[in-house]
Design an enzyme around this catalytic site. Structure first.
Site, PDB file in Angstrom:
ATOM      1  N   GLU A   1      -9.052   3.699  -3.636  1.00 24.25           N
ATOM      2  CA  GLU A   1      -7.680   3.530  -4.097  1.00 24.25           C
ATOM      3  C   GLU A   1      -7.648   3.002  -5.525  1.00 24.25           C
ATOM      4  O   GLU A   1      -8.678   2.670  -6.113  1.00 24.25           O
ATOM      5  CB  GLU A   1      -6.933   2.578  -3.150  1.00 24.25           C
ATOM      6  CG  GLU A   1      -6.901   3.088  -1.699  1.00 24.25           C
ATOM      7  CD  GLU A   1      -6.370   2.055  -0.736  1.00 24.25           C
ATOM      8  OE1 GLU A   1      -6.508   0.842  -1.029  1.00 24.25           O
ATOM      9  OE2 GLU A   1      -5.827   2.439   0.310  1.00 24.25           O
TER      10      GLU A   1
ATOM     11  N   GLU B   1     -10.682   4.604   2.134  1.00 24.22           N
ATOM     12  CA  GLU B   1     -10.037   5.340   1.045  1.00 24.22           C
ATOM     13  C   GLU B   1     -10.369   4.653  -0.267  1.00 24.22           C
ATOM     14  O   GLU B   1     -10.306   3.423  -0.365  1.00 24.22           O
ATOM     15  CB  GLU B   1      -8.516   5.349   1.226  1.00 24.22           C
ATOM     16  CG  GLU B   1      -8.023   6.102   2.426  1.00 24.22           C
ATOM     17  CD  GLU B   1      -6.519   6.000   2.583  1.00 24.22           C
ATOM     18  OE1 GLU B   1      -5.912   6.934   3.126  1.00 24.22           O
ATOM     19  OE2 GLU B   1      -5.939   4.981   2.154  1.00 24.22           O
TER      20      GLU B   1
ATOM     21  N   ASP C   1       0.856  -1.187   0.000  1.00 25.97           N
ATOM     22  CA  ASP C   1       0.000   0.000   0.000  1.00 25.97           C
ATOM     23  C   ASP C   1       0.892   1.237   0.000  1.00 25.97           C
ATOM     24  O   ASP C   1       1.641   1.468   0.949  1.00 25.97           O
ATOM     25  CB  ASP C   1      -0.888  -0.023   1.248  1.00 25.97           C
ATOM     26  CG  ASP C   1      -2.055   0.947   1.140  1.00 25.97           C
ATOM     27  OD1 ASP C   1      -1.948   1.891   0.343  1.00 25.97           O
ATOM     28  OD2 ASP C   1      -3.044   0.773   1.857  1.00 25.97           O
TER      29      ASP C   1
ATOM     30  N   HIS D   1      -2.519  12.943  -0.246  1.00 27.85           N
ATOM     31  CA  HIS D   1      -2.754  11.692   0.480  1.00 27.85           C
ATOM     32  C   HIS D   1      -1.986  11.693   1.798  1.00 27.85           C
ATOM     33  O   HIS D   1      -2.536  11.353   2.858  1.00 27.85           O
ATOM     34  CB  HIS D   1      -2.326  10.517  -0.398  1.00 27.85           C
ATOM     35  CG  HIS D   1      -2.576   9.166   0.211  1.00 27.85           C
ATOM     36  ND1 HIS D   1      -2.051   8.007  -0.318  1.00 27.85           N
ATOM     37  CD2 HIS D   1      -3.266   8.798   1.315  1.00 27.85           C
ATOM     38  CE1 HIS D   1      -2.423   6.984   0.420  1.00 27.85           C
ATOM     39  NE2 HIS D   1      -3.165   7.433   1.420  1.00 27.85           N
TER      40      HIS D   1
END
Length: 309
Positions: free
Chosen positions: A235, A233, A131, A138
């Site tokens: 992503e 989130e 990740d 961010h």
């Protein structure tokens, strides 16, 4: 003019002929997972086409049995030229009047299923995932927003990343359960306590707080309870498909050769449950043990115009 599909595709569909993402699905009548592509409101069953010998006419030679597996791993490992060739041929099956699907109503019925009738599964057997912190925005949102101050200078040097737990990767649509963690006994910013909790602060706790939790709150300033900050989130994930040897370096210019496709995951976070942990590694370990809800269909990079920066 864009090619027309063998069946109707709504104008607002995410699964046009230009996309046809690959995925793994099953049905109630055939519960064994198998590969398919999404087009419009339907799934094209690739396993049926393989068993019917349809892919023998594909211009790209490849072991078609990989499209009968329960994951896309073996197919994806064949590499970009082969996968792109199979994808192009599949598009032709869905759009050309000479396609055997057009001329065989029985085959059409057996190889197409409505999406609302299928169960989607994880498309890959995932061995590892990393990740990354993807941008300055961010980093600011995930660090300074939780009392960690401003951005460190090394944010702009090597990419920041954390290894995730593969066991937490779940198919999209999985019900997420709010986790239990050690929370500050008062979640109110203007009334925060640390250390021994005074009697006045205990009055802030819900009336149904168990006696064991009240004792923990009184002695430590923290409470074992459901987190009251649960978020996610949106992503962008890349499936790395072509394998590499240990210690093998992949040049940037060859990156696309190793990418099968992209998918949208939701990275779930339970922020407050980590406040008692260390700012460094301890916090990361707790953070990354919560679910990563992964999209069930991987779109090929052939279907999108982008560049690596």
């Amino acid at each position: 003019m864009a090619p027309q599909s063998i069946f109707h595709i709504p104008a607002d569909s995410l699964f046009s002929l230009a996309n046809i993402p690959f995925g793994i699905f099953s049905t109630q009548s055939q519960p064994h997972p198998r590969p398919g592509v999404a087009v419009g409101e339907h799934i094209l069953d690739l396993k049926v086409l393989v068993l019917e010998g349809i892919f023998t006419d594909c211009k790209v030679m490849f072991p078609s049995d990989v499209l009968t597996h329960t994951t896309l791993n073996a197919f994806a490992a064949l590499g970009r030229p082969t996968i792109s060739g199979v994808r192009t041929y599949t598009q032709s099956l869905l759009s050309q009047s000479s396609s055997p699907i057009y001329s065989n109503p029985s085959l059409l019925e057996r190889c197409t299923i409505k999406q609302i009738e299928v169960t989607m599964h994880l498309p890959f057997d995932i061995g590892d995932f990393t990740d990354f912190t993807s941008s300055k925005t961010h980093a600011k949102n995930t660090h300074s927003g939780h009392g960690l101050g401003g951005l460190d200078a090394d944010m702009f040097h090597p990419p920041r990343a954390a290894s995730g737990r593969v066991s937490t990767v779940l198919p999209s649509g999985t019900t997420i359960v709010r986790p239990v963690g050690h929370l500050p006994a008062s979640a109110s910013p203007e009334r925060s306590y640390s250390g021994l909790l005074e009697d006045r602060a205990l009055g802030d706790l819900p009336l149904d707080t168990p006696i064991q939790s009240r004792t923990l709150a009184r002695t430590t300033g923290f409470l074992l309870a459901l987190t009251n900050e649960l978020d996610f989130e949106l992503e962008l994930a890349f499936f790395i498909s072509v394998p590499t040897e240990h210690f093998e370096r992949v040049p940037v210019e060859k990156t696309e050769e190793h990418i099968f496709g992209v998918v949208l995951p939701n990275g779930w976070m339970h922020a407050y449950a980590h406040e008692a942990g260390a700012i460094g590694t301890g916090r990361i370990i707790r953070f990354k043990d919560f679910p990563e809800a992964l999209g069930n269909r991987a779109s090929r990079t052939d279907s999108a115009k982008y560049r690596l920066v």
